[in-house]
Design an enzyme around this catalytic site. Structure first.
Site, PDB file in Angstrom:
ATOM      1  N   ALA A 155       0.803  -1.233   0.000  1.00  0.00           N
ATOM      2  CA  ALA A 155       0.000   0.000   0.000  1.00  0.00           C
ATOM      3  C   ALA A 155       0.835   1.283   0.000  1.00  0.00           C
ATOM      4  O   ALA A 155       0.270   2.379   0.045  1.00  0.00           O
ATOM      5  CB  ALA A 155      -1.020   0.037   1.132  1.00  0.00           C
ATOM      6  N   ALA A 156       2.162   1.178  -0.051  1.00  0.00           N
ATOM      7  CA  ALA A 156       2.988   2.399  -0.123  1.00  0.00           C
ATOM      8  C   ALA A 156       2.628   3.207  -1.369  1.00  0.00           C
ATOM      9  O   ALA A 156       2.547   4.434  -1.331  1.00  0.00           O
ATOM     10  CB  ALA A 156       4.476   2.049  -0.120  1.00  0.00           C
ATOM     11  N   GLY A 157       2.390   2.489  -2.465  1.00  0.00           N
ATOM     12  CA  GLY A 157       2.007   3.168  -3.703  1.00  0.00           C
ATOM     13  C   GLY A 157       0.657   3.869  -3.564  1.00  0.00           C
ATOM     14  O   GLY A 157       0.461   4.967  -4.097  1.00  0.00           O
TER      15      GLY A 157
HETATM   16  P1  ADP Z   1       4.412   0.406  -5.378  1.00  0.00           P
HETATM   17  O1  ADP Z   1       4.109   0.228  -3.943  1.00  0.00           O
HETATM   18  O2  ADP Z   1       3.232   0.792  -6.215  1.00  0.00           O
HETATM   19  O3  ADP Z   1       5.227  -0.693  -5.998  1.00  0.00           O
HETATM   20  P2  ADP Z   1       6.822   1.995  -4.954  1.00  0.00           P
HETATM   21  O4  ADP Z   1       7.480   0.768  -4.448  1.00  0.00           O
HETATM   22  O5  ADP Z   1       7.511   2.790  -5.992  1.00  0.00           O
HETATM   23  O6  ADP Z   1       5.337   1.718  -5.472  1.00  0.00           O
HETATM   24  O7  ADP Z   1       6.548   2.922  -3.670  1.00  0.00           O
HETATM   25  C1  ADP Z   1       5.765   4.082  -3.738  1.00  0.00           C
HETATM   26  C2  ADP Z   1       6.414   5.179  -2.931  1.00  0.00           C
HETATM   27  O8  ADP Z   1       6.469   4.793  -1.543  1.00  0.00           O
HETATM   28  C3  ADP Z   1       7.844   5.503  -3.330  1.00  0.00           C
HETATM   29  O9  ADP Z   1       7.875   6.479  -4.361  1.00  0.00           O
HETATM   30  C4  ADP Z   1       8.424   6.037  -2.028  1.00  0.00           C
HETATM   31  O10 ADP Z   1       8.080   7.394  -1.865  1.00  0.00           O
HETATM   32  C5  ADP Z   1       7.690   5.224  -0.970  1.00  0.00           C
HETATM   33  N1  ADP Z   1       8.479   4.041  -0.573  1.00  0.00           N
HETATM   34  C6  ADP Z   1       8.272   2.759  -0.949  1.00  0.00           C
HETATM   35  N2  ADP Z   1       9.216   1.941  -0.422  1.00  0.00           N
HETATM   36  C7  ADP Z   1      10.043   2.733   0.306  1.00  0.00           C
HETATM   37  C8  ADP Z   1      11.220   2.514   1.114  1.00  0.00           C
HETATM   38  N3  ADP Z   1      11.755   1.281   1.271  1.00  0.00           N
HETATM   39  N4  ADP Z   1      11.793   3.594   1.691  1.00  0.00           N
HETATM   40  C9  ADP Z   1      11.279   4.827   1.566  1.00  0.00           C
HETATM   41  N5  ADP Z   1      10.182   5.092   0.824  1.00  0.00           N
HETATM   42  C10 ADP Z   1       9.568   4.076   0.210  1.00  0.00           C
END
Ligand code: ADP
Length: 292
Positions: free
Chosen positions: A235-237
């Protein structure tokens, strides 16, 4: 104001020592139910990030419908445009083993019944600053929502997830495309420059490396992610995209660097906590990590 037209699912999650093979039954361990779906997650992310957010979607008449509705209400998301349709709600059956290897089957249920928008949905889209879309409801609905936004001058932000090639009639209506690296490759070319041939503005998320922005006027921005201890990036995305929509709505598309930094703080804050929708950060948490 942010309007989300999208999906809502209940994730049915069981942990197990070993995933079953075909025809096999295994005894699981803990079981929990977690509201999810990219649409609902991004609506919750936007509301927690401080936006007035309205969700256009559908739940079923089963016992999961009220649960999904209540979780949106609890997050402060407006549900006046959430329908209840005959049949099952969207569900995701998820089995996870100790190595975090998983098995997921999604049954879209009510999400696939979101086949048209009515006058009130269009009015909500017209009144918003940003319309936020994903690809978990029928494509004609996504296109109709984008067209309603374009007609009213509402900014269309599309998160092309789950990854899929985009039809030309949708591409023509997108103002800002948000993709991770995998989605960028599927939508077209993988490179931010290649994507600019399809849409006027692109935001590329890069996990722990942060995010990048480019537009056709030649603006290029790279923003690092805050350094954090990542516990669970599920869910970070969604956290990033919800916050980006809020930042875009508040700043009217100006000050892209600030909006991107803030969205990265939201994604990182989500990654710092276990869980999916339950880990979506509130505004104070985003601000604290942003200012750290
Ligand atoms: P998704 O979850 O859709 O695969 P990402 O992995 O690119 O997308 O993560 C989305 C955003 O969440 C990133 O642009 C960043 O800002 C943040 N994020 C994700 N993983 C990390 C991490 N390990 N450390 C810091 N920020 C993170």
């Amino acid at each position: 104001q942010v309007v989300v037209v999208g999906s809502t699912n209940l994730d049915l999650v069981v942990t197990t020592a070993q995933l079953p093979g075909p025809g096999e039954t295994v005894l699981g361990e803990d079981f929990r139910t977690v509201p999810g779906g990219k649409g609902a997650n991004q609506a919750v992310a936007a509301a927690r990030a401080g936006a007035d957010c309205v969700f256009v979607g559908a739940v079923g008449t089963d016992e999961f419908g009220p649960r999904l509705r209540d979780s949106l209400v609890a997050a402060g998301v407006g549900v006046d445009r959430l329908r209840t349709v005959p049949g099952a709600s969207g569900v995701a059956l998820i089995a996870v083993d100790r190595d975090a290897e998983n098995f997921i089957v999604v049954a879209p249920g009510a999400n696939s019944a979101l086949t048209d928008l009515d006058a009130d949905d269009r009015a909500a889209i017209a009144a918003a600053d940003v319309l936020l879309l994903q690809l978990e409801v029928p494509m004609p609905t996504v296109v109709a929502a984008a067209a309603a936004a374009r007609a009213a001058g509402t900014t269309v932000v599309l998160n092309a997830a789950p990854a899929a090639p985009l039809p030309a009639d949708l591409l023509d209506l997108v103002d800002v495309l948000v993709v991770n690296e995998h989605e960028a490759a599927v939508v077209g070319g993988g490179e931010i420059e290649a994507l600019l041939a399809l849409v006027p503005r692109v935001v590329l998320t890069l996990g722990a490396r942060g995010a990048a922005y480019a537009d056709r006027s030649g603006v290029r921005v790279d923003v690092p992610a805050p350094r954090i201890e990542a516990v669970d990036t599920t869910a970070a995305g969604d956290a990033f995209t919800g916050a980006l929509a809020v930042g875009w709505a508040e700043r009217g598309g100006e000050d892209i660097t600030a909006v991107l930094r803030w969205a990265c703080a939201a994604g990182a804050a989500c990654a710092q906590r276990p869980g999916a929708s339950s880990a979506l950060p509130d505004r104070a948490t985003i601000d604290a990590l942003h200012d750290a």
